[in-house]
Design a protein around this motif. Structure first.
Motif: not given
Length: 746
Positions: A594-606
């Motif tokens: 990521f280019t900016s700082p992030v938090y609470n990342i989630s990941i899923r398949l569609v």
């Protein structure tokens, strides 16, 4: 400054210098062993043996023809031994005895205080070499060699904790031959000295505020007329070279008594080499150059993390071994929360160093170093003082006042002293007054001790003590670093009211003074002021310079701003990745950045009919996931979602000059006002200056990048400057150099 002897400092300032030496070693040569080795008992050797060149890696191939089996040659390469012993040329260590009926023993001692660890040995025995022999050290560690088939012998056997090595030869290649050693190196590798080196150049660049990344480059040109370094030569020494091989550079100066004082100048990594029929050139650079891969694992630490722990994470991720790094323990006192950005490992270390008011560099031992670069605050305590004493006042520069006391010959008639208040509480500006009173011999039953502790380690040249109406008869100064004693200095004479101890202290973070008595019996210790001396005793004068300095006027900074970065949470869910991914059974892991700082990342398949995905690792700038449940290569639609941090920036300012530009400084790790204020004050000392100087001079191997030194100036006495660039050149044994310095405004 690298610590050097008083004789070295004085003699390097002479109008005409003595000879300069240089050694460049490759591999694991133990230079402490190499420089201190000597033959204690010279009686078992011929009078045409040489007991010094043996350890200097000098072998000029000179040989005398002697009546030994298969030794004398009729090819013009050997000489008859002169009848007169004084005319005999000395080369190599040559035993008088031959290992025929009994073994021949050669003992080499090391003139060191502490035992040494020697990793291997490289010995040139010549053409008639020993076949069966052994080498042992002081602890009994023994390297046993049988059926040796080379005159250039090497072993990687480690001799631990030893102050000598013994070589015992039982069998030679040819019988009835003496044992000859033309050179010996304690370790495995190559070493070049003045006989080999035609020229060399060492360039160092750095910043006193970690504004740029430290850089060190070295190049040495070696005589190749004997074709030792030709690439096409099967026996070429150049085949020993490897990228990232350790290279250690030493400079030595011959003192008036004939001894050579050696200074380790740099430890670098071999980066390139080339040769022709005349010369060979080897280049090396610092360890930081290897840290070019990105560190992307920064994260927000809700409970905070010390800069020390953060530096450990970066160095571990960059695969830098513990032996190759030094992190100032002061950084354990500085806590941050913000994530490191996605930058190279060396840039991440630069950010940490700047946030901790440290300098990022590579020290003389080749270690990546984050070292505090400010004058630390300090506090002082005692083991006992009167109720009207104030030991803390000894650290300020105010003039102290005294109370009249009933101690021997202390009270004076006049207006110089005050009566002690009835409540025994001081109402005047006093210094330290010990609760202990000396006896009739001027001695204490329990010695008064004051202890000054610093927030970070520090080096000073000397201390100054100002005493009141009672003088001590002696005192002991002890310094400590991380609770380990560094030095102990006893003073017993020439103690007066204003006492200056001129001494080049090693680095310390605590200093204590124990008073052993008073000059007048029945008295207390009265200490009014306790000050550190200069940061250096080195002056570069016009006599040292080869030409007048070139002065450059820098942009004057009127106002300096520094940012305080406060991270807050967002209420907006954002999608960072939405793409088709080809997943292979032998490659089930993916990392997204990521280019900016992030938090609470989630990941899923569609719309996936099979398979799954889970997060393995995540940080402010990346997420690493693993696919599962697949039986074949599959294209999957992947979505990564989360929240971006909201970053609020507050600015603190400091006016440095009445006019000039506005300069803004930002460090992403600074998240508190107190932290920002400390760094702002530190940066302000640097940017207040608007002068830079370029100096060509005679060269000084003891100077470090970011050293503070005195520079002679026609318009300002005792002008202090900080060294930001340094070049050291050796041309056929002639030393010279150049410096770029920046004026330091106190």
């Amino acid at each position: 400054m690298h610590r050097a002897s008083k004789d070295y400092k004085e003699q390097m300032k002479q109008e005409y210098r003595n000879r300069t030496y240089q050694i460049v070693s490759l591999g694991l040569i133990n230079q402490d062993a190499q420089r201190s080795a000597y033959i204690k008992d010279k009686s078992p050797y011929t009078n045409y043996s040489d007991f010094s060149k043996l350890f200097n890696n000098v072998n000029d191939s000179f040989q005398y023809a002697t009546l030994e089996n298969n030794f004398t040659k009729v090819n013009g390469q050997q000489y008859f031994i002169p009848r007169t012993a004084s005319q005999r040329y000395k080369n190599g260590l040559i035993t008088s005895a031959m290992p025929v009926s009994s073994n021949v023993v050669i003992r080499i001692d090391f003139n060191t205080i502490d035992p040494l660890e020697i990793k291997g040995a490289t010995i040139d025995f010549g053409e008639n070499y020993p076949i069966d022999f052994k080498i042992n050290g002081e602890t009994g560690d023994t390297c046993i060699i049988t059926n040796n088939d080379t005159g250039s012998f090497e072993t990687d056997f480690i001799f631990e904790d030893t102050k000598y090595l013994i070589i015992t030869v039982s069998k030679m290649r040819f019988t009835y031959n003496r044992v000859r050693i033309y050179s010996i190196q304690f370790g495995i590798g190559l070493a070049f000295n003045n006989n080999h080196i035609m020229s060399s150049k060492l360039n160092n660049y750095g910043s006193a505020i970690s504004d740029s990344i430290y850089q060190s480059d070295f190049s040495v040109t070696i005589n190749n007329r004997d074709m030792e370094f030709n690439v096409d030569n099967p026996a070429s020494l150049i085949n020993f070279l490897e990228e990232n091989q350790d290279m250690t550079i030493y400079f030595g100066y011959e003192l008036e008594d004939g001894t050579v004082e050696w200074i380790k100048t740099a430890t670098l990594k071999v980066s390139a080499w080339e040769s022709d029929d005349q010369t060979a050139t080897i280049k090396a650079q610092d360890l930081l150059r290897e840290l070019d891969d990105n560190y992307y694992k920064g994260q927000y630490y809700t409970n905070g993390i010390t800069l020390y722990a953060l530096a450990v994470l970066v160095l571990n991720d960059g695969a830098v071994e513990e032996k190759n790094r030094y992190i100032d323990p002061y950084l354990k006192k500085v806590t941050v929360r913000n994530p490191l950005p996605n930058v190279t490992h060396k840039e991440a270390l630069q950010i940490i160093a700047n946030a901790g008011r440290c300098v990022l560099s590579v020290n003389r031992d080749g270690q990546i170093q984050l070292k505090s670069s400010f004058i630390p605050d300090s506090s002082i305590i005692s083991n006992g003082e009167t109720s009207y004493s104030n030991v803390a006042n000894t650290l300020n520069e105010t003039v102290k006042q005294e109370y009249a006391e009933y101690t021997q010959n202390f009270t004076k008639v006049g207006s110089q002293q005050y009566f002690i208040p009835r409540n025994l509480q001081s109402s005047i500006n006093t210094g330290y007054i010990s609760s202990f009173v000396s006896d009739e011999n001027g001695e204490f039953e329990s010695n008064p001790v004051i202890t000054r502790s610093l927030e970070a380690s520090f080096k000073t040249y000397g201390i100054q003590l100002t005493f009141g109406g009672s003088l001590p008869s002696g005192f002991i100064v002890r310094t400590y670093l991380y609770d380990n004693i560094v030095e102990s200095i006893t003073i017993t004479k020439d103690i007066d009211t204003s006492y200056i101890l001129n001494y080049d202290f090693q680095e310390f973070d605590k200093i204590s003074i124990e008073f052993v008595g008073t000059q007048e019996p029945f008295n207390r210790i009265h200490l009014n002021n306790f000050h550190f001396g200069d940061l250096t005793d080195y002056h570069i004068t016009y006599n040292d310079m080869l030409s007048t300095p070139k002065a450059n006027k820098l942009e004057k900074v009127k106002t300096l701003y520094i940012s305080q970065n406060i991270y807050g949470k967002s209420s907006t869910l954002e999608q960072f990745v939405n793409e088709d991914v080809d997943v292979y059974l032998d490659d089930l892991e993916r990392t997204f950045y990521f280019t900016s700082p992030v938090y609470n990342i989630s990941i899923r398949l569609v719309d996936a009919t099979s398979g799954g995905v889970s997060i393995i690792e995540t940080g402010a700038y990346y997420v690493k996931c693993r696919f599962s449940g697949l039986t074949q290569t599959t294209k999957l639609r992947l979505v990564v979602e989360g929240y971006k941090y909201n970053i609020t920036t507050l600015k603190l300012s400091k006016q440095l000059n009445n006019r000039g530009i506005t300069k803004e400084w930002s460090n992403p790790l600074i998240d508190s006002q107190g932290h920002a204020a400390d760094v702002l004050e530190w940066l302000g000392e640097y940017f207040t200056s608007d002068r830079e100087y370029e100096i060509s001079y005679r060269g000084e191997p003891a100077i470090n990048i970011t050293d503070i030194i005195y520079q002679e100036n026609k318009y300002e006495d005792n002008m202090r400057v900080v060294v930001e660039e340094s070049t050291l050149s050796n041309n056929g044994g002639a030393l010279s150099g150049s410096l770029v310095t920046r004026k330091r405004v106190e």
